[in-house]
Design a protein around this motif. Structure first.
Motif, short mmCIF file in Angstrom:
data_model
loop_
_atom_site.label_atom_id
_atom_site.label_comp_id
_atom_site.label_asym_id
_atom_site.label_seq_id
_atom_site.Cartn_x
_atom_site.Cartn_y
_atom_site.Cartn_z
N CYS A 198 0.84 -1.19 0.00
CA CYS A 198 0.00 0.00 0.00
C CYS A 198 0.87 1.24 0.00
O CYS A 198 1.88 1.30 0.71
CB CYS A 198 -0.90 -0.03 1.23
SG CYS A 198 -2.04 1.35 1.24
N ASN A 212 -0.57 4.30 0.58
CA ASN A 212 -1.44 5.38 1.07
C ASN A 212 -1.03 6.01 2.40
O ASN A 212 -1.33 7.15 2.66
CB ASN A 212 -2.87 4.88 1.19
CG ASN A 212 -3.50 4.74 -0.17
OD1 ASN A 212 -3.27 5.57 -1.06
ND2 ASN A 212 -4.25 3.68 -0.38
N CYS A 258 -2.20 5.81 5.54
CA CYS A 258 -3.21 6.35 6.45
C CYS A 258 -2.52 6.46 7.81
O CYS A 258 -1.72 5.59 8.18
CB CYS A 258 -4.41 5.42 6.53
SG CYS A 258 -5.21 5.21 4.92
N ASN A 289 -5.36 -2.59 -1.65
CA ASN A 289 -6.04 -1.46 -2.29
C ASN A 289 -6.27 -1.83 -3.76
O ASN A 289 -5.61 -1.30 -4.65
CB ASN A 289 -5.13 -0.23 -2.15
CG ASN A 289 -5.77 1.02 -2.69
OD1 ASN A 289 -6.96 1.05 -2.96
ND2 ASN A 289 -4.97 2.04 -2.88
N SER A 310 -6.39 0.48 -7.01
CA SER A 310 -5.24 1.06 -7.71
C SER A 310 -4.38 -0.04 -8.34
O SER A 310 -3.21 0.17 -8.62
CB SER A 310 -4.43 1.97 -6.79
OG SER A 310 -3.87 1.23 -5.75
N HIS A 317 -10.38 1.33 -1.80
CA HIS A 317 -10.19 2.63 -1.11
C HIS A 317 -11.14 3.64 -1.76
O HIS A 317 -11.12 3.80 -2.98
CB HIS A 317 -8.74 3.09 -1.27
CG HIS A 317 -8.40 4.21 -0.34
ND1 HIS A 317 -9.11 5.38 -0.30
CD2 HIS A 317 -7.43 4.32 0.61
CE1 HIS A 317 -8.58 6.18 0.63
NE2 HIS A 317 -7.57 5.55 1.20
N ASP A 366 -9.93 5.99 -4.52
CA ASP A 366 -9.54 5.41 -5.81
C ASP A 366 -10.71 4.71 -6.52
O ASP A 366 -10.49 4.03 -7.53
CB ASP A 366 -8.40 4.39 -5.62
CG ASP A 366 -7.15 5.04 -5.07
OD1 ASP A 366 -6.84 6.14 -5.53
OD2 ASP A 366 -6.50 4.46 -4.18
N ARG A 373 -6.90 10.28 4.77
CA ARG A 373 -7.66 9.36 3.92
C ARG A 373 -7.86 9.87 2.50
O ARG A 373 -8.21 9.11 1.61
CB ARG A 373 -9.03 9.07 4.57
CG ARG A 373 -8.95 8.20 5.79
CD ARG A 373 -8.53 6.78 5.43
NE ARG A 373 -9.60 6.04 4.78
CZ ARG A 373 -9.45 4.80 4.28
NH1 ARG A 373 -8.28 4.19 4.34
NH2 ARG A 373 -10.46 4.20 3.71
#
Ligand code: 5AD
Ligand code: SF4
Length: 441
Positions: free
Chosen positions: A158, A160, A162, A203, A206, A239, A242, A278
């Motif tokens: 991932c 991202n 968060c 995720n 993506s 997500h 996305d 987020r």
């Protein structure tokens, strides 16, 4: 050669369950047989989770139990793998000196070599380097005889970050398998009788970001939709930021794509969503849900919610409740915020006291139970397609299966229906299941 037995204990998410299946395949090729009796084992592999503190505690208490077996059987090998192993590396030996091998989330394909080394050299090994993860993602784990559903890892990792989440640190950056690899695996599954595949990734929306030549998630599921023998496609986890319009449109267009999406919202407060990093607002989330519901009115929407993130006020919490009232999720996995070492949220002020987190969680869960019950009761009178999985646990006259929207249905029928897609009229809705009557063709 005498038989050697392998016992695997898995904690955590579907990705871990799938990783364990791949470990089993690799070690079976080395002559090990799987056993469900830990006392019979010559090799024990633990596949651990580290997403919340509770998962870590569970893994260590289980490890304590397993380590005792070694006192009676010194030649027993214990391997400690997965996310918690990735996080702690060498420190695992401080907690349990009897462990022989610590291996991370990218090192599954090296298991046979590492185990052999432990056996021959009687040395402890730690291997938690990130490399060649795609090799272990591509190991084909044949489904058990008669399996109708299978998981297929399409990507992992991932990007991202968060603020509360350890996954990017423990699973590494996003990487996707090629579409050719994935399609080939799904064709093999279909040849062995699998009818339903769930595409896995941290995720999935993506998927394909770093692939060359490029292939996005929509193109991938369009291709899977054409595979003969596969009747149902699911995926997890999405997500919200996305989730493209193009992907949402698939729910109205691709015949095999089941009408269910797991779309973790985490919070209904814009302030908290921002602190969580987020990448969407509550309004963005709501408008995506509204679009999904207008494209596909029967879609079931499930979610993840965290209560008690640092700085969450009563007002923020109320905004999450308001969002739940507006959307009425089919079900929600809800958690108290758990501080994870190394994540950005550790540095945030205004930690919410445990007592308060507990209270918020309990109230939220009660509300969700009411919503789930209402949703399930609302299906009364509808006709649902059910993939029959086999005998129901409730009664020997019943079989059970799942609807396309992921609900369990029990109904009267013989086990010869197993593996069939049948039509069932729903007669009752409960909190965890539905009851129905088979519509004779
Ligand atoms: N504390 C509580 N819940 C968490 N999750 C992830 N990290 C944490 C944490 N530190 C939850 C999120 C995620 C789900 C898999 O676990 O809701 O979607
Ligand atoms: Fe964790 Fe966020 Fe990545 Fe999900 S998207 S795995 S919550 S960092």
């Amino acid at each position: 050669m005498s038989k050697k037995y392998l016992y695997i204990e898995t904690f955590g998410c579907q990705m871990n369950v799938h990783d364990s299946e791949q470990m089993a395949v690799l070690m079976q090729a080395e002559g090990y047989r799987l056993t469900s009796d830990v006392h019979q084992a010559d090799l024990i592999l633990m596949n651990t989770c580290s997403i919340r503190e509770k998962a870590e505690q569970k893994a260590f208490s289980e490890l304590g139990r397993l380590v005792k077996l070694k006192e009676k059987k010194p030649e027993l090998i214990i391997g400690f793998g997965g996310c918690l192993a990735q996080h702690l590396a060498d420190k695992v030996y401080k907690r349990a000196a009897a462990v022989d091998l610590v291996f991370g989330t990218h090192n599954i394909h090296q298991l046979p070599v590492m185990i052999e080394k432990v056996q021959k050299e009687h040395k402890k090994i730690t291997q938690v380097k990130f490399f060649d993860r795609l090799r272990s993602l591509g190991i084909f784990a044949p489904p058990p005889e008669g399996a109708l559903s299978a998981f297929v890892s399409i990507m992992q990792g991932c990007d991202n970050y968060c603020a509360y989440c350890v996954v990017p640190y423990l699973r590494g950056p996003e990487m996707s398998r090629t579409p050719e690899d994935i399609l080939d695996e799904i064709r093999k599954l279909a040849d062995r009788g699998v009818k339903e595949v769930t595409l896995l990734g941290q995720n999935v929306n993506s998927y394909g970001k770093h692939l060359d030549p490029s292939c996005n998630f929509v193109t991938l599921i369009e291709k899977i939709n054409e595979i003969d023998g596969i009747d149902r496609i699911r995926f997890t986890t999405s997500h919200p930021k996305d989730l493209s319009n193009e992907l949402m449109d698939c729910f109205g267009q691709l015949s095999k794509l089941c009408e269910h999406i797991h779309l973790p919202v985490q919070s209904g407060s814009n302030r908290i969503l921002k602190l969580m990093n987020r990448g969407y607002t509550a309004q963005d989330y709501l408008s995506k849900v509204e679009r999904l519901q207008s494209i596909c009115p029967q879609i079931s929407i499930t979610s993840d919610i965290i209560v008690g993130f640092p700085g969450e006020t009563e007002q923020d919490y109320q905004e999450t409740i308001d969002m739940m009232e507006k959307i009425r999720f089919d079900s929600v996995f809800s958690f108290m915020y758990s501080e994870r070492e190394g994540t950005a949220a550790c540095n945030l002020p205004k930690k919410v006291p445990l007592q308060e987190k507990r209270l918020r969680l309990r109230q939220l869960q009660l509300l969700q139970e009411a919503h789930t019950q209402q949703k399930n009761t609302g299906l009364k009178g509808s006709v649902q397609e059910v993939l029959v999985e086999g005998r129901s646990k409730n009664s020997h006259q019943d079989v059970m299966g799942r609807t396309r929207c992921w609900k369990i249905v029990n109904f009267k029928g013989g086990s010869e229906l197993t593996g069939d897609l049948v039509r069932v009229e729903i007669t009752r809705g409960f909190l965890h299941s539905l009851r129905g009557e088979l519509i004779k063709p």
